[in-house]
Design a protein around this motif. Structure first.
Motif, PDB file in Angstrom:
ATOM      1  N   HIS A 150       5.772  21.387  -9.805  1.00 24.97           N
ATOM      2  CA  HIS A 150       5.964  21.932 -10.638  1.00 24.97           C
ATOM      3  C   HIS A 150       4.327  21.919 -11.743  1.00 24.97           C
ATOM      4  CE1 HIS A 150       8.033  19.113 -12.855  1.00 24.97           C
ATOM      5  NE2 HIS A 150       7.811  20.278 -13.778  1.00 24.97           N
ATOM      6  N   ARG A 151       4.924  22.780 -12.464  1.00 21.98           N
ATOM      7  CA  ARG A 151       4.126  23.215 -14.080  1.00 21.98           C
ATOM      8  C   ARG A 151       5.440  22.850 -14.732  1.00 21.98           C
ATOM      9  NH1 ARG A 151      -0.659  27.631 -13.529  1.00 21.98           N
ATOM     10  NH2 ARG A 151       1.372  28.788 -12.796  1.00 21.98           N
ATOM     11  N   ASP A 152       4.924  22.751 -15.465  1.00 19.90           N
ATOM     12  CA  ASP A 152       5.898  22.882 -17.680  1.00 19.90           C
ATOM     13  C   ASP A 152       5.392  24.182 -17.761  1.00 19.90           C
ATOM     14  OD1 ASP A 152       6.470  20.344 -16.064  1.00 19.90           O
ATOM     15  OD2 ASP A 152       6.601  19.395 -18.444  1.00 19.90           O
ATOM     16  N   GLU A 206       7.952  29.527 -23.633  1.00 22.44           N
ATOM     17  CA  GLU A 206       8.438  28.902 -24.988  1.00 22.44           C
ATOM     18  C   GLU A 206       7.767  28.012 -25.664  1.00 22.44           C
ATOM     19  OE1 GLU A 206      11.459  29.205 -22.887  1.00 22.44           O
ATOM     20  OE2 GLU A 206      12.529  27.213 -23.450  1.00 22.44           O
ATOM     21  N   LEU A 207       7.151  27.639 -23.989  1.00 26.11           N
ATOM     22  CA  LEU A 207       5.753  26.149 -24.741  1.00 26.11           C
ATOM     23  C   LEU A 207       4.947  26.514 -25.077  1.00 26.11           C
ATOM     24  CD1 LEU A 207       6.844  23.768 -21.207  1.00 26.11           C
ATOM     25  CD2 LEU A 207       7.485  24.070 -24.342  1.00 26.11           C
ATOM     26  N   ASP A 208       4.531  25.966 -26.199  1.00 24.66           N
ATOM     27  CA  ASP A 208       2.700  26.253 -26.338  1.00 24.66           C
ATOM     28  C   ASP A 208       2.066  24.972 -25.743  1.00 24.66           C
ATOM     29  OD1 ASP A 208       0.519  25.649 -28.060  1.00 24.66           O
ATOM     30  OD2 ASP A 208       1.248  25.049 -29.709  1.00 24.66           O
ATOM     31  N   PRO A 209       1.293  26.603 -24.892  1.00 25.21           N
ATOM     32  CA  PRO A 209      -0.105  26.302 -23.692  1.00 25.21           C
ATOM     33  C   PRO A 209      -1.145  25.286 -24.204  1.00 25.21           C
ATOM     34  CG  PRO A 209      -0.525  28.496 -24.605  1.00 25.21           C
ATOM     35  CD  PRO A 209       0.508  27.803 -25.187  1.00 25.21           C
ATOM     36  N   LEU A 210      -1.311  24.723 -25.487  1.00 22.34           N
ATOM     37  CA  LEU A 210      -2.443  24.374 -26.622  1.00 22.34           C
ATOM     38  C   LEU A 210      -2.087  22.919 -26.202  1.00 22.34           C
ATOM     39  CD1 LEU A 210      -4.350  26.453 -27.764  1.00 22.34           C
ATOM     40  CD2 LEU A 210      -4.506  26.172 -25.131  1.00 22.34           C
ATOM     41  N   CYS A 211      -0.975  22.938 -27.124  1.00 20.87           N
ATOM     42  CA  CYS A 211      -0.576  21.496 -27.108  1.00 20.87           C
ATOM     43  C   CYS A 211       0.065  20.704 -26.325  1.00 20.87           C
ATOM     44  CB  CYS A 211       1.128  21.456 -27.747  1.00 20.87           C
ATOM     45  SG  CYS A 211       1.731  20.035 -28.980  1.00 20.87           S
ATOM     46  N   PHE A 221      -0.481  14.749  -9.078  1.00 17.56           N
ATOM     47  CA  PHE A 221      -1.059  16.478  -9.522  1.00 17.56           C
ATOM     48  C   PHE A 221      -1.871  16.969  -8.763  1.00 17.56           C
ATOM     49  CE2 PHE A 221      -1.568  13.830 -14.084  1.00 17.56           C
ATOM     50  CZ  PHE A 221      -1.049  14.845 -14.917  1.00 17.56           C
ATOM     51  N   ARG A 222      -2.032  18.221  -8.151  1.00 17.77           N
ATOM     52  CA  ARG A 222      -2.216  18.749  -7.064  1.00 17.77           C
ATOM     53  C   ARG A 222      -3.002  20.197  -7.999  1.00 17.77           C
ATOM     54  NH1 ARG A 222      -1.976  18.167  -1.633  1.00 17.77           N
ATOM     55  NH2 ARG A 222       0.786  17.686  -2.336  1.00 17.77           N
ATOM     56  N   HIS A 223      -3.966  20.704  -7.578  1.00 12.76           N
ATOM     57  CA  HIS A 223      -4.900  21.874  -8.689  1.00 12.76           C
ATOM     58  C   HIS A 223      -4.041  22.637  -7.230  1.00 12.76           C
ATOM     59  CE1 HIS A 223      -7.655  24.316  -9.740  1.00 12.76           C
ATOM     60  NE2 HIS A 223      -7.601  23.793 -10.674  1.00 12.76           N
ATOM     61  N   ARG A 224      -3.523  23.953  -8.518  1.00 14.74           N
ATOM     62  CA  ARG A 224      -3.323  25.209  -7.910  1.00 14.74           C
ATOM     63  C   ARG A 224      -3.993  25.723  -6.957  1.00 14.74           C
ATOM     64  NH1 ARG A 224      -4.236  29.236 -13.037  1.00 14.74           N
ATOM     65  NH2 ARG A 224      -6.263  30.111 -12.512  1.00 14.74           N
ATOM     66  N   ASP A 225      -5.448  25.815  -6.535  1.00 15.54           N
ATOM     67  CA  ASP A 225      -6.063  26.564  -5.894  1.00 15.54           C
ATOM     68  C   ASP A 225      -6.145  25.300  -4.456  1.00 15.54           C
ATOM     69  OD1 ASP A 225      -6.848  27.803  -7.678  1.00 15.54           O
ATOM     70  OD2 ASP A 225      -9.043  27.552  -7.751  1.00 15.54           O
ATOM     71  N   ALA A 226      -5.508  24.643  -4.793  1.00 20.28           N
ATOM     72  CA  ALA A 226      -5.567  23.554  -3.367  1.00 20.28           C
ATOM     73  C   ALA A 226      -4.182  23.234  -2.901  1.00 20.28           C
ATOM     74  CB  ALA A 226      -6.257  21.643  -3.519  1.00 20.28           C
ATOM     75  N   LEU A 269       2.069   9.394 -20.496  1.00 21.30           N
ATOM     76  CA  LEU A 269       1.519   9.916 -19.584  1.00 21.30           C
ATOM     77  C   LEU A 269       1.359  10.806 -20.985  1.00 21.30           C
ATOM     78  CD1 LEU A 269      -0.101  10.862 -17.285  1.00 21.30           C
ATOM     79  CD2 LEU A 269       2.370  12.539 -16.340  1.00 21.30           C
ATOM     80  N   LEU A 270      -0.322  11.408 -21.272  1.00 26.76           N
ATOM     81  CA  LEU A 270      -1.051  12.110 -21.901  1.00 26.76           C
ATOM     82  C   LEU A 270      -1.256  13.504 -21.077  1.00 26.76           C
ATOM     83  CD1 LEU A 270       0.113  13.198 -25.128  1.00 26.76           C
ATOM     84  CD2 LEU A 270      -2.140  11.629 -25.314  1.00 26.76           C
ATOM     85  N   MET A 271      -0.489  14.938 -21.475  1.00 29.75           N
ATOM     86  CA  MET A 271      -1.210  15.818 -20.654  1.00 29.75           C
ATOM     87  C   MET A 271      -1.657  16.765 -21.710  1.00 29.75           C
ATOM     88  SD  MET A 271       0.640  17.526 -16.730  1.00 29.75           S
ATOM     89  CE  MET A 271       2.342  17.063 -17.959  1.00 29.75           C
ATOM     90  N   ASN A 272      -2.852  16.361 -21.526  1.00 29.27           N
ATOM     91  CA  ASN A 272      -3.691  17.976 -22.083  1.00 29.27           C
ATOM     92  C   ASN A 272      -3.789  19.271 -22.126  1.00 29.27           C
ATOM     93  OD1 ASN A 272      -4.032  16.097 -24.845  1.00 29.27           O
ATOM     94  ND2 ASN A 272      -5.693  14.771 -24.234  1.00 29.27           N
ATOM     95  N   SER A 273      -4.015  20.202 -22.796  1.00 29.20           N
ATOM     96  CA  SER A 273      -4.997  21.503 -22.423  1.00 29.20           C
ATOM     97  C   SER A 273      -6.313  21.235 -22.084  1.00 29.20           C
ATOM     98  CB  SER A 273      -4.523  22.190 -23.226  1.00 29.20           C
ATOM     99  OG  SER A 273      -4.269  23.926 -23.090  1.00 29.20           O
ATOM    100  N   PRO A 274      -6.328  22.217 -20.590  1.00 26.32           N
ATOM    101  CA  PRO A 274      -5.762  22.958 -19.652  1.00 26.32           C
ATOM    102  C   PRO A 274      -4.741  21.869 -18.483  1.00 26.32           C
ATOM    103  CG  PRO A 274      -8.001  23.499 -19.083  1.00 26.32           C
ATOM    104  CD  PRO A 274      -7.836  21.879 -20.242  1.00 26.32           C
ATOM    105  N   THR A 275      -4.737  20.859 -18.498  1.00 26.15           N
ATOM    106  CA  THR A 275      -4.135  20.369 -16.902  1.00 26.15           C
ATOM    107  C   THR A 275      -2.735  20.833 -16.706  1.00 26.15           C
ATOM    108  OG1 THR A 275      -4.923  18.215 -18.012  1.00 26.15           O
ATOM    109  CG2 THR A 275      -3.478  17.666 -16.265  1.00 26.15           C
ATOM    110  N   ASN A 276      -2.224  20.979 -17.688  1.00 29.33           N
ATOM    111  CA  ASN A 276      -0.662  21.796 -16.681  1.00 29.33           C
ATOM    112  C   ASN A 276      -1.206  23.181 -17.000  1.00 29.33           C
ATOM    113  OD1 ASN A 276       1.739  21.569 -17.038  1.00 29.33           O
ATOM    114  ND2 ASN A 276       2.378  22.987 -18.636  1.00 29.33           N
ATOM    115  N   THR A 277      -1.888  23.782 -16.827  1.00 30.11           N
ATOM    116  CA  THR A 277      -2.240  24.868 -16.372  1.00 30.11           C
ATOM    117  C   THR A 277      -3.060  25.379 -14.873  1.00 30.11           C
ATOM    118  OG1 THR A 277      -2.762  26.184 -18.553  1.00 30.11           O
ATOM    119  CG2 THR A 277      -3.923  27.233 -16.677  1.00 30.11           C
ATOM    120  N   PHE A 278      -3.695  23.841 -14.279  1.00 26.53           N
ATOM    121  CA  PHE A 278      -4.687  24.105 -13.659  1.00 26.53           C
ATOM    122  C   PHE A 278      -3.772  23.421 -12.896  1.00 26.53           C
ATOM    123  CE2 PHE A 278      -8.164  26.019 -16.622  1.00 26.53           C
ATOM    124  CZ  PHE A 278      -7.881  27.192 -15.574  1.00 26.53           C
TER     125      PHE A 278
END
Ligand SMILES: O=C(O)CCC(=O)C(=O)O
Ligand SMILES: [Fe+2]
Length: 95
Positions: free
Chosen positions: A4-6, A10-15, A30-35, A57-66
């Motif tokens: 899944h992605r978080d 209501e989540l701030d996508p840049l935080c 982690f699996r890329h959305r295109d793969a 574990l720190l997921m910086n933007s845009p990790t959680n988008t892709f």
């Protein structure tokens, strides 16, 4: 936990999303959305980490988008595990 992605609205996508693991270690993939899936658009290797006791574990933007993430079940582990995840929620001030 399944892939899944978080992505709650209501989540701030840049935080960054910060995740502390305590107790039994677990793999984190982690699996890329295109793969994803049999008809995937691109070949991108998944990235596998071990979340050890006390790790952050720190997921910086845009990790959680892709990238989707998952935690496969570890059948041999009988130790307890606690995860604390910190996310920023955007409050709509117009209401
Ligand atoms: O248990 C973890 O380390 C992560 C859990 C997770 O991905 C989530 O709660 O969205
Ligand atoms: Fe998650």
């Amino acid at each position: 936990m399944g892939e899944h992605r978080d992505d709650e609205k209501e989540l701030d996508p840049l935080c960054p999303i910060a995740s502390v693991s305590l107790g039994a270690p677990r793999d984190f993939i982690f699996r890329h959305r295109d793969a994803r899936g049999k008809q995937s658009l691109r070949h991108i290797e998944p990235v596998k980490l071990e979340l050890a006791h006390g790790s952050l574990l720190l997921m910086n933007s845009p990790t959680n988008t892709f990238w989707y993430h998952s935690l496969p079940v570890r059948k041999k582990s009988s130790l307890p595990r606690i995860n604390l995840t910190f996310r920023r929620i955007v409050v709509d001030r117009k209401k």
